[in-house]
Design a protein around this motif. Structure first.
Motif, PDB file in Angstrom:
ATOM      1  N   PRO A 111       7.667 -11.588  38.160  1.00  0.00           N
ATOM      2  CA  PRO A 111       6.511 -10.740  38.485  1.00  0.00           C
ATOM      3  C   PRO A 111       5.292 -11.002  37.616  1.00  0.00           C
ATOM      4  N   ASP A 112       5.484 -11.673  36.477  1.00  0.00           N
ATOM      5  CA  ASP A 112       4.332 -12.021  35.641  1.00  0.00           C
ATOM      6  C   ASP A 112       3.683 -13.330  36.077  1.00  0.00           C
ATOM      7  N   PHE A 113       4.362 -14.052  36.965  1.00  0.00           N
ATOM      8  CA  PHE A 113       3.795 -15.321  37.458  1.00  0.00           C
ATOM      9  C   PHE A 113       3.315 -15.183  38.903  1.00  0.00           C
TER      10      PHE A 113
ATOM     11  N   ALA B 211      -5.833  -9.582  37.591  1.00  0.00           N
ATOM     12  CA  ALA B 211      -6.486 -10.473  36.616  1.00  0.00           C
ATOM     13  C   ALA B 211      -5.869 -10.383  35.226  1.00  0.00           C
ATOM     14  N   ALA B 212      -5.056  -9.352  34.976  1.00  0.00           N
ATOM     15  CA  ALA B 212      -4.617  -9.060  33.614  1.00  0.00           C
ATOM     16  C   ALA B 212      -3.882 -10.221  32.955  1.00  0.00           C
ATOM     17  N   VAL B 213      -3.034 -10.935  33.711  1.00  0.00           N
ATOM     18  CA  VAL B 213      -2.236 -12.010  33.114  1.00  0.00           C
ATOM     19  C   VAL B 213      -3.081 -13.245  32.821  1.00  0.00           C
ATOM     20  N   GLY B 214      -4.145 -13.455  33.597  1.00  0.00           N
ATOM     21  CA  GLY B 214      -5.046 -14.571  33.358  1.00  0.00           C
ATOM     22  C   GLY B 214      -4.714 -15.841  34.118  1.00  0.00           C
ATOM     23  N   HIS B 215      -3.575 -15.867  34.795  1.00  0.00           N
ATOM     24  CA  HIS B 215      -3.192 -17.040  35.593  1.00  0.00           C
ATOM     25  C   HIS B 215      -2.059 -16.614  36.512  1.00  0.00           C
ATOM     26  N   GLY B 216      -1.572 -17.534  37.305  1.00  0.00           N
ATOM     27  CA  GLY B 216      -0.427 -17.261  38.165  1.00  0.00           C
ATOM     28  C   GLY B 216      -0.763 -17.408  39.634  1.00  0.00           C
ATOM     29  N   VAL B 217       0.189 -17.010  40.464  1.00  0.00           N
ATOM     30  CA  VAL B 217       0.083 -17.192  41.903  1.00  0.00           C
ATOM     31  C   VAL B 217      -0.022 -15.833  42.579  1.00  0.00           C
TER      32      VAL B 217
END
Length: 596
Positions: A494-496, A327-333
């Motif tokens: 890795p952030d997405f 959840a840390a990034v707030g979005h992504g796949v």
């Protein structure tokens, strides 16, 4: 096991990874050899543990199993055969064609279809050459080809003409170009498989809904090809010995319910049932007991202490422990990847529910019409969560039509038949779904997208090299859809994109997942975490069989934790099937620390 009462000369065992086909093949071979019959046991499985099960080091030539007179075993390595074939096909073009074209060829020959056809080539030499096995009364194979491979190998030999005119760059058919000289042997092999007088096809499954579904699909495919002499083994049937153990009672009940609901296509087959071998089917004595005991094969005495738990990990975080990091990034796949039957759809749905309950906008997309996903779609009771389904049948049909109208328009009837069969490949479905997958991934820019399916590293590299070759030839990369153009960078970021590798705490699923991870790393995608599903380690059990089975999970859990993954979440085996919102919440919320 009933099929051993009057066994055919050839016995082929098939089933998805982890259902016990190697154990059943070994048990059958040992029991036939004990009757004084000369038996050859053959494995073409790249993940084979034949040596371990038999307790005998094996090679690529028949090796006598010392503790079983009359039994010989051989480990054929399809990976070596596939590697040799790839080099024969690609080597002459190095330095001749552009590097992008050579890379595309190399990747085309790196998929599971190449490996399976290489495996078929290895055991076709045994079946097609009468002299090769003339000294044996029975030949037992612990891996069988799929219906798709058999259809490919029996189509008219228009291979070279088709390949010369194939412009898709994504065919799984390429390996056949170098195998044309063996057409006659292939035909004899397929004929032998369909001859019920000399061959039995043994479908191995477990008393689980997903395993029955896969066995039903395989059975139907093979029956369409005339392989009707099939026998079903339901392996691992559990009967509780401890009525007060609620986990044991639930496991027995769930198995009985799955058996009662098995698909009609396999429900009518002759059937053998094999009790759960809690201690594992390792060694000749345990193999001799298969089908002859009352369910205690491999069960050792267990005292009332907790000695079995001394080797357990000091900590074993659950699936919920991964949610904070996801959840840390707030979005992504978020991609749940794994072999069939390991529970990746359940894991994906549980992660989606957990993120939505934290207030995120989440879209769950699946190719599995499983009951818990359908329940989410029907209920629509969780704010922030939407559920969609990529229909692989429709996507594949659309893609097939498109290819037939383009690559197939100038082929003759034989070539069209070959192309149509090529398009039935699992690779084709993966590539067809790829387009919908690319669209779904693009939505992760401003919310969470959780997918229970994804193209393998091989498919990603195959498409990457094909697109590179397309750019090399056309210089018109601007024609590609933006979602496809940006897909590879997004998957490698890795952030997405975070990949969850889902497995079970058993030898074959763990080792298959390890190969999947290697495949992803070839595509420059590093998995985020591993999820070990359906584990008994976190549970308090008193049934002797379950306690011993829990102990057997530990080496595989420790292998994942120590050598394969930096993050691990363990999902306990569920007494109730994890369906609906309540079931999905349950597998995230459970504290997975080992029971004391």
């Amino acid at each position: 096991m009933q099929f051993l009462d009057q066994p055919t000369r050839n016995l082929f065992f098939t089933g998805k990874g982890g259902v016990g086909k190697t154990s059943m093949a070994c048990a059958s071979a040992v029991q036939l050899a004990d009757r004084g019959l000369r038996v050859l046991l053959v494995s073409t499985d790249p993940a084979s543990n034949l040596d371990e099960v038999l307790g005998t080091p094996l090679a690529s030539e028949p090796t006598p199993v010392e503790s079983v007179p009359n039994l010989y075993a051989v480990n054929l390595d399809p990976e070596v055969a596939a590697q040799d074939y790839r080099e024969r096909m690609v080597g002459p073009y190095r330095g001749v064609l552009p590097d992008a074209a050579v890379a595309s060829m190399e990747e085309q020959f790196s998929g599971s279809c190449t490996l399976e056809i290489a495996a078929f080539d290895e055991f076709a030499k045994l079946l097609g050459d009468q002299e090769a096995t003339s000294q044996f009364d029975h030949v037992v194979f612990d891996t069988a080809p799929t219906g798709h491979t058999l259809r490919l190998l029996t189509l008219p030999s228009a291979w070279s003409g088709y390949i010369d005119n194939n412009t898709t760059g994504t065919s799984c058919l390429g390996p056949l170009a170098g195998l044309q000289a063996q057409t006659l042997i292939y035909k004899q092999t397929v004929d032998a498989l369909a001859d019920g007088g000399c061959t039995t096809l043994v479908l191995v499954t477990r008393p689980e809904t997903s395993a029955f579904r896969e066995a039903g699909r395989t059975s139907g495919e093979l029956q369409e090809l005339g392989v009707h002499n099939q026998h079903l083994i339901v392996n691992g049937i559990f009967t509780s010995q401890t009525p007060e153990d609620t986990i044991a009672a639930a496991m027995q009940r769930r198995g009985e319910e799955a058996i009662a609901a098995m698909p009609d296509v396999i429900a009518g087959l002759d059937r053998s049932t094999v009790p759960l071998a809690s201690g594992g089917l390792m060694g000749i004595d345990s193999l001799r007991s298969v089908g002859t005991t009352g369910g205690t094969a491999g069960l050792e005495s267990i005292n009332d202490s907790n000695d079995l738990l001394e080797a357990e990990p000091t900590s074993a975080a659950g699936l919920g422990s991964l949610i904070d990091d996801l959840a840390a990034v707030g979005h992504g796949v978020i991609l749940a990847m794994g072999k069939g039957g390991v529970g990746k759809t359940t894991v994906a749905a549980a992660v989606a529910v957990a993120l939505a309950e934290r207030g995120f906008d989440v879209h769950l997309s699946t190719t599995d019409p499983a009951a818990h996903v359908s329940a989410l779609i029907a209920a629509d009771e969780l704010a922030g969560l939407t559920v969609g389904r990529i229909d692989p049948v429709q996507e594949t049909a659309d893609y097939t039509d498109e290819v037939m109208q383009t690559a197939g328009k100038d082929l003759d009837e034989e070539g069209k038949a070959l192309l149509e069969e090529d398009l039935r490949s699992p690779c084709t479905e993966e590539i067809a779904v790829f387009r919908a997958f690319a669209r779904a991934v693009s939505e992760g820019a401003d919310r969470f997208v959780v997918l229970d399916t994804a193209p393998t590293g091989h498919t990603i590299l195959l498409l990457d090299s094909a697109l590179a070759y397309h750019r090399e030839v056309t210089r018109q990369s601007s024609q590609m859809p933006e979602a496809v153009e940006k897909l590879l960078p997004r998957l490698r970021d890795p952030d997405f994109t975070r990949v969850l590798v889902v497995t079970l705490p058993e030898a074959t699923p763990v080792h298959e997942a390890a190969r999947l991870q290697e495949d992803l790393r070839r595509a420059e995608i590093e998995p985020f975490a591993w999820v070990i599903n359906q584990s008994l380690v976190p549970l308090s059990v008193t049934d002797p069989a379950l306690r011993q089975r829990r102990q057997r999970e530990l080496p595989f859990i420790n292998e994942v934790r120590s050598t394969l993954a930096t993050r691990v979440g363990i999902v306990p085996w569920q007494s109730e099937a994890p369906t609906g919102l309540s079931g999905l919440r349950r597998i995230v919320a459970v504290d997975s620390a080992p029971a004391s």
